[in-house]
Design an enzyme around this catalytic site. Structure first.
Site, short mmCIF file in Angstrom:
data_model
loop_
_atom_site.label_atom_id
_atom_site.label_comp_id
_atom_site.label_asym_id
_atom_site.label_seq_id
_atom_site.Cartn_x
_atom_site.Cartn_y
_atom_site.Cartn_z
N SER A 68 0.82 -1.22 0.00
CA SER A 68 0.00 0.00 0.00
C SER A 68 0.86 1.27 0.00
CB SER A 68 -0.89 -0.06 1.24
OG SER A 68 -1.52 1.15 1.47
N GLY B 279 4.23 1.51 -0.54
CA GLY B 279 5.19 1.52 -1.65
C GLY B 279 4.54 2.07 -2.91
N GLY C 167 5.77 5.62 -3.91
CA GLY C 167 6.60 5.45 -5.10
C GLY C 167 6.07 6.25 -6.28
N ARG D 288 10.64 -8.60 -4.54
CA ARG D 288 10.98 -9.97 -4.93
C ARG D 288 10.62 -10.19 -6.40
NH1 ARG D 288 8.78 -13.44 0.15
NH2 ARG D 288 6.90 -12.23 -0.17
N ASP E 78 5.99 -4.94 8.09
CA ASP E 78 6.80 -4.86 9.30
C ASP E 78 7.43 -6.22 9.64
OD1 ASP E 78 6.41 -2.04 9.92
OD2 ASP E 78 4.32 -2.60 10.21
N ALA E 79 6.67 -7.28 9.45
CA ALA E 79 7.21 -8.62 9.73
C ALA E 79 8.35 -8.94 8.76
CB ALA E 79 6.11 -9.66 9.62
N GLN F 117 10.33 -6.83 7.33
CA GLN F 117 11.51 -6.01 7.66
C GLN F 117 12.40 -6.78 8.64
OE1 GLN F 117 10.42 -2.05 8.99
NE2 GLN F 117 9.10 -1.74 7.23
N HIS G 217 7.28 3.59 9.68
CA HIS G 217 6.73 3.16 10.97
C HIS G 217 7.91 2.96 11.91
CE1 HIS G 217 3.75 1.74 13.63
NE2 HIS G 217 3.45 0.58 13.10
#
Ligand SMILES: NC(=O)c1ccc[n+]([C@@H]2O[C@H](COP(=O)([O-])OP(=O)(O)OC[C@H]3O[C@@H](n4cnc5c(N)ncnc54)[C@H](OP(=O)(O)O)[C@@H]3O)[C@@H](O)[C@H]2O)c1
Length: 404
Positions: free
Chosen positions: A96, A98, A102, A117, A156-157, A159, A180
């Site tokens: 969301s 990015g 971006g 990826r 977050d996970a 990261q 965040h």
């Protein structure tokens, strides 16, 4: 954290939201218009004083507390282009945020590349948005290698999961950017221990990445928090402000990484989402148990709130909303608000403690780390979708003029 499925739903919603609209006069809007209170002279004066003060001035009086606010007006496009002329912004992750940040950076003319990826869902979505493999779309390692400012917009996970691999690539001279405070603040859990020789900054838009994009396209800007975790160059704050403008912020409020993550996790579990859902369910259940029909219970709990009253609070505040209601509604609401506040405050205290001690982040990490995370999430959404209140809501919404 938005799932790819919800990303797609949001893209569709965004397309619908940006399509030209025919103004609909619904029952609710007609009632709103008829009962719209006029602003009192003192309210008008306060509103214009704020605007005059905010434009050009950097210190704004928020209910007696003077706070620094940074604004887009101080960073015209030419200044942004000059400021970042030697930088490559490597935006890692294309969910969301990015997507919104971006595209805004690209439209602002900055040198931005995406790292995701290869051949994953984000890779395909980035291509659909016009990012070109080998030109401005790369795999994560290649993008970090090319970037001078690394914007970590993975979930977050993710990261935390990718940190051991990413960290060695964050060499001296680069800047690390987050949206965040989660990863560095809760480093005991996430293991995101930032290198000591780079600037680490934050721009956290106060809304979904889709809103970041929509407001930018409308020529407006989202409110964002900005913060500095580590200032090695002495320029970290200035860089955060410039990046805040570049990604589409209108006004930027200064905070710390800790305060940003505590207030964000607390707010979304409370009034923004969890608390409000709990209130809706409790009120609805009592109405149903006392013999009210699903449509009546839904209209009195959700429909009137979201379609009529909450927008009034958003426009001009609580007193304005009270003033728009009948004397009967106003009297009862003011009386009962105190009881609700006193009853709920201990729950909010418990919630804040749970955030600050890391219990909430621990649970998030465990949940997001599960192999069956997406299936488990979808199962919960299915349960919510099938609750009587939300099935009743679907039927009520189908009768809105725009959907009929
Ligand atoms: N969403 C919001 O409203 C919002 C608002 C303010 C701030 N933020 C913050 O902004 C940041 C990004 O949030 P978001 O909601 O945009 O993120 P998101 O949608 O959850 O991001 C998902 C991105 O992470 C990638 N990813 C997931 N697992 C990965 C892995 N193991 N390895 C590599 N890539 C992986 C995904 O790539 P694939 O497609 O390849 O899986 C996708 O590009 C977070 O720090 C969040 O807290 C979010």
């Amino acid at each position: 954290m938005a799932s790819q499925r919800s990303n797609r739903a949001l893209r569709l919603a965004l397309r619908q939201a940006t399509a030209p609209r025919v103004q609909q006069r619904t029952f609710v809007s007609a009632v709103n218009a008829a009962s719209r209170p006029t602003l009192q002279p003192a309210q008008k004066a306060a509103a214009s004083a704020f605007v005059q003060q905010a434009r050009g001035a950097k210190t704004v009086d928020f209910a007696g507390d003077k706070e620094k606010v940074f604004e887009r007006a101080d960073w015209p496009r030419e200044k942004l282009l000059e400021y970042f002329k030697n930088d490559t912004l490597a935006l890692i992750g294309y969910g969301s945020q990015g997507h919104g940040q971006g595209l805004n950076l690209r439209d602002n003319g900055l040198n931005v590349i995406i790292g995701v990826r290869k051949d994953g869902t984000s890779w395909k979505e980035a291509q659909q948005d016009g990012w070109v493999p080998g030109t401005n779309l790369f795999d994560i390692d290649e993008a970090i290698g090319k970037g001078t400012i690394i914007m970590n917009l993975l979930s977050d996970a993710a990261q935390s999961e990718t940190w051991p691999h990413i960290k060695p690539m964050l060499t001296k001279g680069k800047t690390l950017y987050f949206s965040h405070g989660f990863s560095p603040v809760f480093k005991d859990q996430t293991k995101v221990e930032v290198p000591k020789d780079i600037d680490v900054i934050l721009v956290a838009p106060k809304g979904s990445g889709r809103t970041v994009r929509t407001l930018f396209r409308e020529g407006r800007g989202i409110n964002s928090s900005i913060a500095v975790f580590q200032d090695v160059t002495g320029k970290a704050e200035e860089k955060a402000i410039a990046l805040g403008v570049a990604v589409g912020s209108g006004y930027m409020y200064k905070t710390t990484f800790e305060k940003e993550v505590y207030s964000d996790l607390y707010g979304e579990r409370g009034c923004l989402m969890g608390g409000i859902h709990g209130m809706f369910l409790a009120q609805y259940e009592v109405l149903r148990e006392r013999g009210h029909s699903p449509s009546e219970a839904f209209n009195e709990t959700v429909e009137e709130a979201t379609q009529s009253l909450y927008p009034l609070i958003g426009q001009n505040g609580m007193d304005y909303m009270y003033a728009a209601c009948s004397t009967t509604a106003r009297r009862g609401a003011i009386d009962w608000s105190k009881k609700f506040k006193d009853t709920l405050k201990p729950v909010f205290e418990e919630l804040y403690d749970s955030v600050k001690t890391g219990k909430e982040t621990q649970r998030t990490m465990e949940y997001a780390g599960r192999k069956d995370y997406r299936e488990a999430f979808e199962k919960e959404m299915e349960e919510i979708r099938n609750m009587e209140i939300w099935r009743a809501g679907k039927a009520v919404r189908s009768l809105r003029p725009e959907n009929a």
